[in-house]
Design a protein around this motif. Structure first.
Motif, mmCIF file in Angstrom:
data_model
loop_
_atom_site.group_PDB
_atom_site.id
_atom_site.type_symbol
_atom_site.label_atom_id
_atom_site.label_comp_id
_atom_site.label_asym_id
_atom_site.label_seq_id
_atom_site.Cartn_x
_atom_site.Cartn_y
_atom_site.Cartn_z
ATOM 1 N N VAL A 225 47.149 43.383 40.614
ATOM 2 C CA VAL A 225 45.947 43.938 40.848
ATOM 3 C C VAL A 225 44.760 44.126 39.805
ATOM 4 N N ILE A 226 43.536 43.664 40.279
ATOM 5 C CA ILE A 226 42.402 43.237 39.426
ATOM 6 C C ILE A 226 41.386 44.512 39.782
ATOM 7 N N GLY A 227 40.842 45.201 38.709
ATOM 8 C CA GLY A 227 39.764 45.974 38.778
ATOM 9 C C GLY A 227 38.369 45.214 38.268
ATOM 10 N N ILE A 228 37.354 45.428 39.133
ATOM 11 C CA ILE A 228 36.182 44.704 38.671
ATOM 12 C C ILE A 228 35.082 45.667 38.813
ATOM 13 N N ASP A 229 34.322 45.795 37.600
ATOM 14 C CA ASP A 229 33.334 46.512 37.293
ATOM 15 C C ASP A 229 32.098 45.783 37.566
ATOM 16 N N VAL A 230 31.350 45.770 38.613
ATOM 17 C CA VAL A 230 29.943 44.934 38.789
ATOM 18 C C VAL A 230 28.822 45.793 38.606
ATOM 19 N N GLY A 231 28.339 45.213 37.354
ATOM 20 C CA GLY A 231 26.719 45.738 36.872
ATOM 21 C C GLY A 231 25.867 44.785 37.675
ATOM 22 N N GLY A 232 24.537 45.173 37.151
ATOM 23 C CA GLY A 232 23.393 44.332 37.783
ATOM 24 C C GLY A 232 23.558 43.070 37.105
ATOM 25 N N SER A 233 24.139 42.738 36.094
ATOM 26 C CA SER A 233 24.049 41.377 35.579
ATOM 27 C C SER A 233 25.324 40.968 34.756
ATOM 28 N N THR A 234 25.989 42.100 34.420
ATOM 29 C CA THR A 234 27.168 41.714 33.650
ATOM 30 C C THR A 234 28.527 42.386 34.512
ATOM 31 N N THR A 235 29.595 41.543 34.520
ATOM 32 C CA THR A 235 30.807 42.156 35.257
ATOM 33 C C THR A 235 32.029 42.145 34.303
ATOM 34 N N ALA B 33 39.521 43.724 34.905
ATOM 35 C CA ALA B 33 40.661 44.013 34.176
ATOM 36 C C ALA B 33 41.948 43.716 35.093
ATOM 37 N N GLY B 34 43.033 43.196 34.802
ATOM 38 C CA GLY B 34 44.042 42.868 35.647
ATOM 39 C C GLY B 34 45.347 43.301 35.195
ATOM 40 N N PHE B 35 46.064 43.881 36.032
ATOM 41 C CA PHE B 35 47.536 44.603 35.923
ATOM 42 C C PHE B 35 48.618 43.796 36.761
ATOM 43 N N ARG B 36 49.735 43.636 36.072
ATOM 44 C CA ARG B 36 50.860 43.231 36.725
ATOM 45 C C ARG B 36 51.714 44.194 37.157
ATOM 46 N N SER B 37 51.584 45.554 36.681
ATOM 47 C CA SER B 37 52.077 46.755 37.173
ATOM 48 C C SER B 37 51.202 47.600 36.451
ATOM 49 N N ILE C 187 47.201 42.538 32.051
ATOM 50 C CA ILE C 187 47.105 40.986 31.886
ATOM 51 C C ILE C 187 46.329 40.794 30.722
ATOM 52 N N SER C 188 44.890 41.031 31.083
ATOM 53 C CA SER C 188 43.716 40.760 30.018
ATOM 54 C C SER C 188 42.499 41.455 30.542
ATOM 55 N N THR C 189 41.581 41.539 29.743
ATOM 56 C CA THR C 189 40.315 41.998 30.274
ATOM 57 C C THR C 189 39.255 40.990 29.850
ATOM 58 N N MET C 190 38.154 40.969 30.295
ATOM 59 C CA MET C 190 36.914 39.915 29.985
ATOM 60 C C MET C 190 35.488 40.237 30.696
ATOM 61 N N GLN C 191 34.622 39.760 30.294
ATOM 62 C CA GLN C 191 33.413 40.008 30.930
ATOM 63 C C GLN C 191 32.410 38.750 31.062
ATOM 64 N N VAL C 192 31.778 38.742 32.049
ATOM 65 C CA VAL C 192 30.605 37.566 32.556
ATOM 66 C C VAL C 192 29.476 38.074 32.859
ATOM 67 N N LYS C 193 28.455 37.365 32.062
ATOM 68 C CA LYS C 193 27.091 37.880 32.525
ATOM 69 C C LYS C 193 26.265 36.743 33.346
#
Length: 276
Positions: free
Chosen positions: A4-14, A17-21, A26-32
């Motif tokens: 299950v992946i949660g995605i916080d979508v901003g204006g230019s930065t997303t 966060a992903g979960f196995r349970s 699993i991990s977190t990251m951001q992309v601009k």
């Protein structure tokens, strides 16, 4: 269970966060990127690639944030849902802080205040003072247009050249406030103030405003714990400024690990909580 992946979508930065349970992240990251859609697709693609996953490994995508409105239907044919941003903020703040009840403060372009408990999550209001204020003022006053340059410019700054404090205007005790308590942000502003002084003054004013409003919100219902989330938690001065507010008002400001990913984490949890 799939991922299950949660995605916080901003204006230019997303932020993602992903979960196995429910208990295994699993991990977190951001992309601009230049726009929400490019940013979100880029974040998802990078997350899949970095964590050596396949699209079919993903059970659900949970979208939230102001940029989520540009999406319709499923992404990459993965079942996709939208989550109310304030609910995601509250869930994420409680999860990261380990608290069952708190005021969760999301410091983004502006600031949102969420009264959160295991029973109920309520958006009680917000302020236009936030990261946008910080960047906008520093751009005009100091020529700094990005967080990285703002942080660099504030190094070595001295608030005594910018802010008026109680001991500047009163020789006697004022209530229970320490003498060096801010009486007026930018109320002194010496001609000799440097760019570093001014930049630090803006940082201090923004965080003191956010923190003081949080304290007022807590006083109305007796909550002592205030969980800070969002990208502004990465500014180096944040801990010192909020610690001084904690001491002044007898509240507990908490900056949890992964605070910048709280909303993405909360989005994923909004699905995982219903699978219990």
């Amino acid at each position: 269970m799939g991922i299950v992946i949660g995605i916080d979508v901003g204006g230019s930065t997303t932020k993602i966060a992903g979960f196995r349970s429910r208990t295994e992240i699993i991990s977190t990251m951001q992309v601009k990127a230049t726009d929400p859609m490019t940013s979100a697709y880029g974040a998802l693609g990078r997350f899949i690639n970095v964590n050596h996953l396949q699209l079919e490994d993903v059970e659900r995508l949970m979208l939230t944030g102001v940029g989520a409105s540009v999406f319709e239907g499923d992404l990459y044919n993965i079942p996709t849902q939208k989550v109310d941003e304030f609910r995601a903020i509250g869930l994420g703040g409680l999860e990261l802080s380990g608290k069952s009840k708190a005021l969760v403060v999301s410091m983004g372009t502006g600031t949102a205040y969420i009264r959160a408990s295991k029973e109920r999550i309520v958006h009680i209001g917000g302020s236009g003072v936030g990261g946008g204020t910080l960047v906008g003022l520093c751009s005009r006053l100091a020529g700094a247009n990005h967080f990285e340059s703002i942080i660099d410019m504030a190094q070595g700054g001295n608030l005594d050249n910018v802010d008026l404090v109680i001991e500047d205007i009163s020789k006697s005790q004022v209530g229970s406030f320490p003498p060096h308590t801010t009486a007026s942000n930018f109320g002194k502003m010496r001609d000799s103030a440097s760019i570093a002084d001014v930049t630090l003054g803006v940082i201090n004013m923004v965080f003191q405003t956010i923190g003081t409003l949080a304290v007022f919100a807590c006083k109305s219902d007796g909550v002592q714990d205030i969980v800070l989330t969002g990208s502004l938690t990465m500014v180096p001065q944040v801990k010192e400024i909020f610690q001084s507010l904690s001491n002044l008002y007898d509240v507990n400001f908490i900056i949890p690990e992964n605070a910048i990913y709280a909303t993405a984490i909360g989005a994923a949890l909004s699905y995982l909580e219903n699978k219990k």
